[in-house]
Design a protein around this motif. Sequence first.
Motif, PDB file in Angstrom:
ATOM      1  N   SER A  27       1.500  -8.659  -1.456  1.00  0.00           N
ATOM      2  CA  SER A  27       0.874  -8.166  -0.235  1.00  0.00           C
ATOM      3  C   SER A  27       0.938  -6.641  -0.175  1.00  0.00           C
ATOM      4  O   SER A  27      -0.037  -5.970   0.152  1.00  0.00           O
ATOM      5  CB  SER A  27       1.598  -8.766   0.982  1.00  0.00           C
ATOM      6  OG  SER A  27       1.109  -8.169   2.147  1.00  0.00           O
ATOM      7  N   ALA A  28       2.089  -6.111  -0.518  1.00  0.00           N
ATOM      8  CA  ALA A  28       2.278  -4.659  -0.423  1.00  0.00           C
ATOM      9  C   ALA A  28       1.409  -3.906  -1.437  1.00  0.00           C
ATOM     10  O   ALA A  28       0.734  -2.934  -1.099  1.00  0.00           O
ATOM     11  CB  ALA A  28       3.755  -4.320  -0.642  1.00  0.00           C
ATOM     12  N   VAL A  29       1.406  -4.394  -2.666  1.00  0.00           N
ATOM     13  CA  VAL A  29       0.645  -3.698  -3.709  1.00  0.00           C
ATOM     14  C   VAL A  29      -0.821  -4.083  -3.590  1.00  0.00           C
ATOM     15  O   VAL A  29      -1.197  -5.216  -3.822  1.00  0.00           O
ATOM     16  CB  VAL A  29       1.157  -4.120  -5.099  1.00  0.00           C
ATOM     17  CG1 VAL A  29       0.261  -3.559  -6.177  1.00  0.00           C
ATOM     18  CG2 VAL A  29       2.584  -3.672  -5.282  1.00  0.00           C
ATOM     19  N   GLY A  30      -1.631  -3.138  -3.175  1.00  0.00           N
ATOM     20  CA  GLY A  30      -3.049  -3.454  -3.003  1.00  0.00           C
ATOM     21  C   GLY A  30      -3.891  -2.233  -3.266  1.00  0.00           C
ATOM     22  O   GLY A  30      -3.441  -1.270  -3.892  1.00  0.00           O
ATOM     23  N   LEU A  31      -5.116  -2.297  -2.764  1.00  0.00           N
ATOM     24  CA  LEU A  31      -6.034  -1.178  -2.990  1.00  0.00           C
ATOM     25  C   LEU A  31      -5.426   0.119  -2.486  1.00  0.00           C
ATOM     26  O   LEU A  31      -5.480   1.147  -3.151  1.00  0.00           O
ATOM     27  CB  LEU A  31      -7.343  -1.447  -2.257  1.00  0.00           C
ATOM     28  CG  LEU A  31      -8.100  -2.682  -2.738  1.00  0.00           C
ATOM     29  CD1 LEU A  31      -9.210  -3.042  -1.766  1.00  0.00           C
ATOM     30  CD2 LEU A  31      -8.665  -2.413  -4.126  1.00  0.00           C
ATOM     31  N   GLY A  32      -4.810   0.051  -1.290  1.00  0.00           N
ATOM     32  CA  GLY A  32      -4.223   1.236  -0.684  1.00  0.00           C
ATOM     33  C   GLY A  32      -3.183   1.862  -1.582  1.00  0.00           C
ATOM     34  O   GLY A  32      -3.226   3.065  -1.876  1.00  0.00           O
ATOM     35  N   SER A  33      -2.260   1.037  -2.065  1.00  0.00           N
ATOM     36  CA  SER A  33      -1.172   1.621  -2.852  1.00  0.00           C
ATOM     37  C   SER A  33      -1.626   2.066  -4.228  1.00  0.00           C
ATOM     38  O   SER A  33      -1.046   2.972  -4.809  1.00  0.00           O
ATOM     39  CB  SER A  33       0.012   0.661  -2.955  1.00  0.00           C
ATOM     40  OG  SER A  33      -0.361  -0.653  -2.720  1.00  0.00           O
ATOM     41  N   ILE A  34      -2.673   1.431  -4.770  1.00  0.00           N
ATOM     42  CA  ILE A  34      -3.084   1.824  -6.126  1.00  0.00           C
ATOM     43  C   ILE A  34      -3.974   3.061  -6.121  1.00  0.00           C
ATOM     44  O   ILE A  34      -3.812   3.953  -6.934  1.00  0.00           O
ATOM     45  CB  ILE A  34      -3.764   0.645  -6.853  1.00  0.00           C
ATOM     46  CG1 ILE A  34      -2.691  -0.401  -7.135  1.00  0.00           C
ATOM     47  CG2 ILE A  34      -4.445   1.113  -8.137  1.00  0.00           C
ATOM     48  CD1 ILE A  34      -3.151  -1.580  -7.933  1.00  0.00           C
ATOM     49  N   PHE A 109     -12.878  -5.353   6.290  1.00  0.00           N
ATOM     50  CA  PHE A 109     -13.374  -4.242   5.449  1.00  0.00           C
ATOM     51  C   PHE A 109     -12.729  -4.222   4.060  1.00  0.00           C
ATOM     52  O   PHE A 109     -13.312  -3.749   3.094  1.00  0.00           O
ATOM     53  CB  PHE A 109     -13.255  -2.865   6.144  1.00  0.00           C
ATOM     54  CG  PHE A 109     -11.857  -2.379   6.378  1.00  0.00           C
ATOM     55  CD1 PHE A 109     -11.274  -2.488   7.619  1.00  0.00           C
ATOM     56  CD2 PHE A 109     -11.132  -1.789   5.355  1.00  0.00           C
ATOM     57  CE1 PHE A 109      -9.980  -2.033   7.838  1.00  0.00           C
ATOM     58  CE2 PHE A 109      -9.837  -1.335   5.558  1.00  0.00           C
ATOM     59  CZ  PHE A 109      -9.256  -1.458   6.822  1.00  0.00           C
ATOM     60  N   TYR A 110     -11.530  -4.799   3.961  1.00  0.00           N
ATOM     61  CA  TYR A 110     -10.858  -4.891   2.658  1.00  0.00           C
ATOM     62  C   TYR A 110     -11.710  -5.751   1.712  1.00  0.00           C
ATOM     63  O   TYR A 110     -11.798  -5.497   0.522  1.00  0.00           O
ATOM     64  CB  TYR A 110      -9.502  -5.567   2.886  1.00  0.00           C
ATOM     65  CG  TYR A 110      -8.371  -5.158   1.964  1.00  0.00           C
ATOM     66  CD1 TYR A 110      -7.694  -3.962   2.155  1.00  0.00           C
ATOM     67  CD2 TYR A 110      -7.964  -5.986   0.928  1.00  0.00           C
ATOM     68  CE1 TYR A 110      -6.642  -3.606   1.343  1.00  0.00           C
ATOM     69  CE2 TYR A 110      -6.910  -5.636   0.105  1.00  0.00           C
ATOM     70  CZ  TYR A 110      -6.248  -4.440   0.318  1.00  0.00           C
ATOM     71  OH  TYR A 110      -5.211  -4.078  -0.495  1.00  0.00           O
ATOM     72  N   SER A 111     -12.363  -6.781   2.307  1.00  0.00           N
ATOM     73  CA  SER A 111     -13.156  -7.683   1.456  1.00  0.00           C
ATOM     74  C   SER A 111     -14.425  -7.001   0.946  1.00  0.00           C
ATOM     75  O   SER A 111     -14.976  -7.409  -0.073  1.00  0.00           O
ATOM     76  CB  SER A 111     -13.494  -8.972   2.207  1.00  0.00           C
ATOM     77  OG  SER A 111     -14.219  -8.676   3.375  1.00  0.00           O
ATOM     78  N   PHE A 230       4.096   2.992   5.778  1.00  0.00           N
ATOM     79  CA  PHE A 230       3.716   1.916   6.680  1.00  0.00           C
ATOM     80  C   PHE A 230       2.661   1.004   6.077  1.00  0.00           C
ATOM     81  O   PHE A 230       2.839  -0.197   5.950  1.00  0.00           O
ATOM     82  CB  PHE A 230       3.128   2.578   7.938  1.00  0.00           C
ATOM     83  CG  PHE A 230       3.508   1.868   9.176  1.00  0.00           C
ATOM     84  CD1 PHE A 230       4.769   2.017   9.709  1.00  0.00           C
ATOM     85  CD2 PHE A 230       2.595   1.056   9.813  1.00  0.00           C
ATOM     86  CE1 PHE A 230       5.116   1.351  10.861  1.00  0.00           C
ATOM     87  CE2 PHE A 230       2.935   0.387  10.963  1.00  0.00           C
ATOM     88  CZ  PHE A 230       4.202   0.546  11.485  1.00  0.00           C
ATOM     89  N   PHE A 231       1.523   1.617   5.681  1.00  0.00           N
ATOM     90  CA  PHE A 231       0.400   0.819   5.179  1.00  0.00           C
ATOM     91  C   PHE A 231       0.740   0.167   3.852  1.00  0.00           C
ATOM     92  O   PHE A 231       0.440  -0.995   3.620  1.00  0.00           O
ATOM     93  CB  PHE A 231      -0.846   1.700   5.038  1.00  0.00           C
ATOM     94  CG  PHE A 231      -2.100   0.928   4.746  1.00  0.00           C
ATOM     95  CD1 PHE A 231      -2.809   0.315   5.781  1.00  0.00           C
ATOM     96  CD2 PHE A 231      -2.581   0.799   3.453  1.00  0.00           C
ATOM     97  CE1 PHE A 231      -3.967  -0.405   5.525  1.00  0.00           C
ATOM     98  CE2 PHE A 231      -3.745   0.082   3.192  1.00  0.00           C
ATOM     99  CZ  PHE A 231      -4.432  -0.511   4.230  1.00  0.00           C
ATOM    100  N   SER A 232       1.411   0.930   2.965  1.00  0.00           N
ATOM    101  CA  SER A 232       1.604   0.392   1.624  1.00  0.00           C
ATOM    102  C   SER A 232       2.656  -0.717   1.605  1.00  0.00           C
ATOM    103  O   SER A 232       2.690  -1.497   0.677  1.00  0.00           O
ATOM    104  CB  SER A 232       1.962   1.508   0.635  1.00  0.00           C
ATOM    105  OG  SER A 232       3.232   1.995   0.933  1.00  0.00           O
ATOM    106  N   LEU A 233       3.495  -0.808   2.643  1.00  0.00           N
ATOM    107  CA  LEU A 233       4.451  -1.924   2.664  1.00  0.00           C
ATOM    108  C   LEU A 233       3.913  -3.100   3.465  1.00  0.00           C
ATOM    109  O   LEU A 233       4.617  -4.093   3.670  1.00  0.00           O
ATOM    110  CB  LEU A 233       5.786  -1.482   3.254  1.00  0.00           C
ATOM    111  CG  LEU A 233       6.772  -0.828   2.303  1.00  0.00           C
ATOM    112  CD1 LEU A 233       8.080  -0.555   3.023  1.00  0.00           C
ATOM    113  CD2 LEU A 233       7.044  -1.699   1.079  1.00  0.00           C
ATOM    114  N   SER A 234       2.690  -3.019   3.945  1.00  0.00           N
ATOM    115  CA  SER A 234       2.055  -4.089   4.738  1.00  0.00           C
ATOM    116  C   SER A 234       2.841  -4.390   6.009  1.00  0.00           C
ATOM    117  O   SER A 234       2.876  -5.538   6.438  1.00  0.00           O
ATOM    118  CB  SER A 234       1.940  -5.403   3.957  1.00  0.00           C
ATOM    119  OG  SER A 234       1.220  -5.245   2.791  1.00  0.00           O
ATOM    120  N   VAL A 235       3.500  -3.392   6.599  1.00  0.00           N
ATOM    121  CA  VAL A 235       4.235  -3.697   7.815  1.00  0.00           C
ATOM    122  C   VAL A 235       3.410  -3.382   9.056  1.00  0.00           C
ATOM    123  O   VAL A 235       2.486  -2.579   9.011  1.00  0.00           O
ATOM    124  CB  VAL A 235       5.610  -2.996   7.901  1.00  0.00           C
ATOM    125  CG1 VAL A 235       6.570  -3.585   6.884  1.00  0.00           C
ATOM    126  CG2 VAL A 235       5.493  -1.500   7.739  1.00  0.00           C
TER     127      VAL A 235
END
Length: 457
Positions: A27-34, A109-111, A230-235
């Motif tokens: 969940s945490a590792v996603g488009l945002g974190s990459i 929007f992620y989709s 905040f965003f990258s840990l999905s919290v």
Amino acid sequence: MRLAHSSKSSREQWSGKLGFILASIGSAVGLGSIWRFPFIAGENGGGAFVLIYLVCILLLGLPVLLSEIVLGRTALRNPVGTYRKLAPGTPWFLTGFIGMAATILILSFYSTVGGWTLAYAQKALTGSFSQIGINQAEAGFGSLIGSPLQPILWQAAFLILTAGICIFGLQKGIERTTKFLMPLLGVLLIILVVRSVTLPGAMEGIKFILYPDWSHVTLTTFFEALGMAFFSLSVGAGVMLTYGSYLSRKESIPSATGNIVVFSTLVSLAAGLAIFPAVFSLGYEPNTGPPLVFITLPAVFAQLPMGGVFAILFFLLLAVAALTSAISLLEVPLRYLEDEHSWSRKKSTFIVGGIIFFLGIFSTLSFNTLSGVQLIPGLPVFDSMDFIASNVLLPTSGLLTILFAGWKWGVAKLLRESRGDHEAGFPLETAWGFIIRWIAPVLILAVFAFQVISSFI
Ligand code: PFF
């Protein structure tokens, strides 16, 4: 004292700690974190930013992550039901609704972007990037997002994949998929890092991300790092609360939380090492977001020996990262409808998936047919949804979560429940109590104010 368990004996649990940790890292590792983390790190002093980010993770990310998981495991409910159970007759349950609204908006929007990653994975597989230069890459991306129908079909495919996993429930759907996909992501990433850092001139890219250059650190750097933690840990969205509600009391939450944080951060750093040495080595300018991933990188791959293979690996990696974040977002409303309204998983998956697709169409169309439409003045539909969800809803529900955990429910209960069936406390509990009650809420307020102010100036 242990709080009463749910009467729903059929409630599924993770088969073990590993399943929980892998799904949470997924969940945490996603488009945002990459695509955001490495660039923001590079722009803000490299290793200096990484250090600041780690401090932000400790003071903000970890406390909210820990609180969410503990609250979910204690109540054994979705975010709304958790507050209803732990603070009956109070309006705290609204926190759950705010988080859930964020998950639905983010996924819509992620989709859109998830669909682009699938389109690019397919392009890579058919060798479409073999000869292209940067201008052609730009034109190719423009023509994908500029046509109304094609990206909607890819978005639908991405959401069907997401829903197709969630419909099987926790162990057979989410856990089985993430247990397969996360190690795959790890292997793909390692191959890409090795390729990238061994290119001639790679050192400049490595320095960009890792060399601590304190002269680039400004006040903005601190806020960037806080927002990113905040965003990258999905919290903040109730994702981790929902995942925590499936965790057995046998597991100690502080140690699981530590694993999630360490591995997610390592993956973000590795993503940077997979991307920027290659970008620098071939003489391109570093950038972020869609232009980096969908324009610069295809041009980079086109010039690498066996670049076609690396393009396939990279876009698969990105699609996997996006998918494992998407399933965690979808799980929140599904869990809510099952817990609170006794909907079957099939029904909730179809209906929620349909609503998200409907909303998502507008975000996809904002790159073509609806490009002139603005929900928030100055921001097209896609960016407006991102702003409302990431900059308003997430920090609001994150702030309420930490205030609930630290003040309303109480740090003593929180820390005790975090141990589960284990008797021993964890190191520095008093310090953690202080961070949860005082430091984390003040920092969230600061990020909130900064994000709102900076997006209007
Ligand atoms: N952490 C995900 C990323 O970095 O792409 C995004 C995300 C997933 C944010 C789930 C919030 C969330 F609840």
